[in-house]
Design an enzyme around this catalytic site. Structure first.
Site, PDB file in Angstrom:
ATOM      1  N   SER A 186       0.863  -1.171   0.000  1.00 46.25           N
ATOM      2  CA  SER A 186       0.000   0.000   0.000  1.00 46.25           C
ATOM      3  C   SER A 186       0.915   1.242   0.000  1.00 46.25           C
ATOM      4  O   SER A 186       1.924   1.232  -0.692  1.00 46.25           O
ATOM      5  CB  SER A 186      -0.949  -0.046   1.199  1.00 46.25           C
ATOM      6  N   ASP A 245      -7.776  -4.972  -6.885  1.00 48.81           N
ATOM      7  CA  ASP A 245      -7.452  -3.851  -6.006  1.00 48.81           C
ATOM      8  C   ASP A 245      -7.515  -2.515  -6.755  1.00 48.81           C
ATOM      9  O   ASP A 245      -6.725  -2.274  -7.657  1.00 48.81           O
ATOM     10  CB  ASP A 245      -6.037  -4.058  -5.445  1.00 48.81           C
ATOM     11  N   HIS A 255      -5.918  -6.060  -2.581  1.00 50.91           N
ATOM     12  CA  HIS A 255      -4.849  -5.210  -2.064  1.00 50.91           C
ATOM     13  C   HIS A 255      -3.827  -6.018  -1.250  1.00 50.91           C
ATOM     14  O   HIS A 255      -4.189  -6.659  -0.263  1.00 50.91           O
ATOM     15  CB  HIS A 255      -5.522  -4.167  -1.173  1.00 50.91           C
TER      16      HIS A 255
END
Ligand SMILES: *[C@@H]1O[C@H](CO)[C@@H](O)[C@H](O)[C@H]1NC(C)=O
Ligand SMILES: *[C@@H]1O[C@H](CO)[C@@H](O)[C@H](O)[C@H]1NC(C)=O
Ligand SMILES: *[C@@H]1O[C@H](CO)[C@@H](O)[C@H](O)[C@H]1NC(C)=O
Ligand SMILES: *[C@@H]1O[C@H](CO)[C@@H](O)[C@H](O)[C@H]1NC(C)=O
Ligand SMILES: *[C@@H]1O[C@H](CO)[C@@H](O)[C@H](O)[C@H]1NC(C)=O
Ligand SMILES: *[C@@H]1O[C@H](CO)[C@@H](O)[C@H](O)[C@H]1NC(C)=O
Length: 506
Positions: A180, A450, A475
């Site tokens: 991320s 994602d 993700h």
């Protein structure tokens, strides 16, 4: 993605305004600005009930770019030296927009790589998140040292210091990992400090700063539609039904009951609904979907809460179940499922409530789990606002860019307006290069489900920086421990990363 007792999606990217909030005062939305509560990278699942490593503390510089300011503070980190053999590399997991979780020191794919490559492992918590508090509180004047550039300089100082503390032999190679926002940091760290970091595994990292991240809901739409077209058409139909209900008093009270709103949507004397509350309501519903899609089927640990396992197939089975009633009722059923999963009794959606929570600058505030800090980083570095502009059919076009810009000003003050935001974003892309980042020995990993992949590198642009695009995963899926149910392409991606590490470390 976990916070305290429940894990909540409050992820990274600023999604929206009001999302599900716990009733208790410690309650804060599970998903805000594309960030799950606790940060976007979840906690990995582990069957091993053994002890976790203790936190250690590092004396860190407050301002790396002002040598007249000599203040320092204590930054939290964790070590696992079980696998390390002299001559082996050092692996560094980069902490992100939530508390660093010691569980990562024992499990996750990087631990498997560490075992086979005999690596020393560190996890450094990101400044201003978790227990790493550089300042006495989170007032605007104290947030000035919260930036990705300062965070990268923290990592560089940390590497330099740990080489001494652990008597790491000269020439030892460091590899950075992150998922991320830390995925972005992993790439930028390699690009900016190539003499300190030999290679990076950058997972689900957005590299292009952008105010209007309207592509986010394109991916949400595609991910739901590929499960079933009916899943999306139910949402489209529900939106018109909700809009119709907002036009009458009776309809408004029906919405309150259906969606378990903590406060009713009201009309003013001229029969108009507060636009910000309506935006906040729709954005909350959109955030529900975003949270489901962003994490669908990954191998996070779901702490505490039961039934949080609401994946795309589960959500779509509700949305297309006509025996649950009209589309609006099915969307409401899904909302109730989420409220139950997160042990929340009502949907706290109002604009005012969200802003009030975000204004709290104390370290003990619910938003200090990272919501306020992440908002600061979006308002002053990245944007990443997941607006309704790209897919107005999905849940209306109630939360365009202006809605998010307004939040920056309402939370941090009038200076934090659209001009400042655009200037900050331009600077970020000049600083790091956006999608034209020029470096080497960085692997970019993304999942097609994602939505964040839309701002990352999903196809190999430079042979020295390969990209791995995993069809069907969410993700950061490749970072979690392997599970028997993992898709073959996910298993293959983990292997490919391992063989790149072998190549780069040999
Ligand atoms: C490092 O991780 C391994 C694998 O989970 C675990 O068995 C070991 O106890 C950990 N070592 C430390 C010092 O935490
Ligand atoms: C609607 O009106 C009620 C009663 O005046 C009030 O408590 C509530 O906060 C209002 N809701 C919103 C969204 O403003
Ligand atoms: C979540 O549901 C999927 C199937 O929908 C299942 O494979 C997985 O094991 C479940 N995870 C948990 C934590 O219950
Ligand atoms: C549809 O909803 C009804 C009522 O809750 C439930 O009994 C039924 O099992 C659901 N059907 C599917 C296919 O999920
Ligand atoms: C759910 O929240 C209530 C208070 O709102 C609390 O009493 C209860 O223990 C919580 N349940 C779980 C499973 O955490
Ligand atoms: C933002 O504020 C600055 C002053 O701090 C002002 O010069 C600028 O015009 C404002 N921009 C907008 C879009 O309001």
């Amino acid at each position: 993605m976990t916070v305290q007792k429940y894990n909540i999606w409050y992820t990274f990217g600023f999604l929206t305004m009001s999302i599900l909030v716990f009733q208790e005062s410690s309650a804060w939305r599970m998903f805000h600005l594309g960030r799950a509560r606790g940060g976007n990278l979840g906690v990995p699942r582990s069957d091993d009930g053994g002890p976790l490593p203790n936190a250690l503390w590092f004396d860190q510089t407050l301002d790396h770019f002002d040598h007249l300011d000599v203040r320092t503070w204590s930054q939290r980190y964790f070590v696992n030296d079980t696998f390390w053999e002299r001559g082996g590399p050092v692996f560094l997991m980069i902490g992100g927009e939530g508390p660093a979780n010691a569980m990562w020191m024992k499990t996750g794919s990087w631990i498997d790589y560490a075992r086979s490559h005999k690596a020393l492992c560190f996890l450094l918590e990101h400044r201003y998140y978790g227990k790493s508090h550089p300042t006495p509180d989170l007032k605007v004047k104290n947030l000035r040292w919260l930036s990705s550039e300062q965070a990268l300089a923290d990592l560089a100082s940390f590497i330099t210091a740990m080489n001494e503390v652990y008597s790491v032999p000269a020439g030892t190679r460091w590899v950075a990992f992150g998922g991320s926002y830390p995925g972005s940091l992993a790439a930028w760290l390699r690009a900016k400090y190539p003499h300190l970091v030999h290679a990076s595994v950058s997972t689900s990292g957005p590299l292009l700063a952008k105010a209007d991240f309207k592509e986010y809901y394109d991916v949400v739409w595609d991910s739901l539609a590929s499960q079933s077209p009916e899943c999306v058409s139910t949402l489209v139909a529900a939106t018109s039904q909700i809009e119709a209900l907002t036009r009458t008093k009776k309809g408004l009270s029906e919405l309150q009951t259906l969606f378990k709103l903590c406060e009713p949507l009201n009309t003013t004397s001229n029969n108009k609904i507060d636009e910000l509350d309506l935006a906040a309501f729709f954005e909350t519903l959109a955030g529900n979907l975003a949270g489901i899609v962003q994490y669908s089927g990954d191998n996070r640990e779901f702490e505490g809460a039961k039934g949080v396992n609401i994946t795309i197939p589960v959500a779509c089975s509700v949305l297309q179940n006509s025996s649950l009633g009209a589309p609006v009722r099915r969307v409401a059923t899904l909302n109730s499922l989420l409220l139950t999963a997160y042990n929340t009794s009502c949907l706290d959606y109002t604009y005012k409530s969200t802003i009030q929570q975000l204004r709290d600058y104390s370290w003990s505030a619910a938003v200090a789990e990272g919501g306020r800090q992440w908002m600061w980083q979006t308002c002053t570095e990245f944007g990443f606002y997941q607006t309704s502009s790209g897919k107005p059919d999905l849940l209306g076009n109630y939360f365009p860019l202006e809605y998010f810009v307004r939040q920056c000003a309402d939370v941090f003050g009038p200076r934090y307006n659209g001009t400042l935001l655009q200037h900050a974003i331009d600077q970020t892309n000049i600083e790091y290069g956006g999608l034209a980042v020029d470096t080497s020995r960085v692997v970019f990993v993304h999942g097609s489900v994602d939505p964040w992949h839309a701002l990352g590198i999903t196809h190999t642009l430079l042979p020295k920086c390969p990209a791995i695009y995993i069809k069907g995963t969410a993700h950061c899926a490749n970072m979690y421990p392997a599970a028997p149910s993992d898709l073959p392409q996910l298993k293959a991606a983990r292997k490919m990363i391992d063989s790149l590490l072998t190549q780069w470390l040999s």
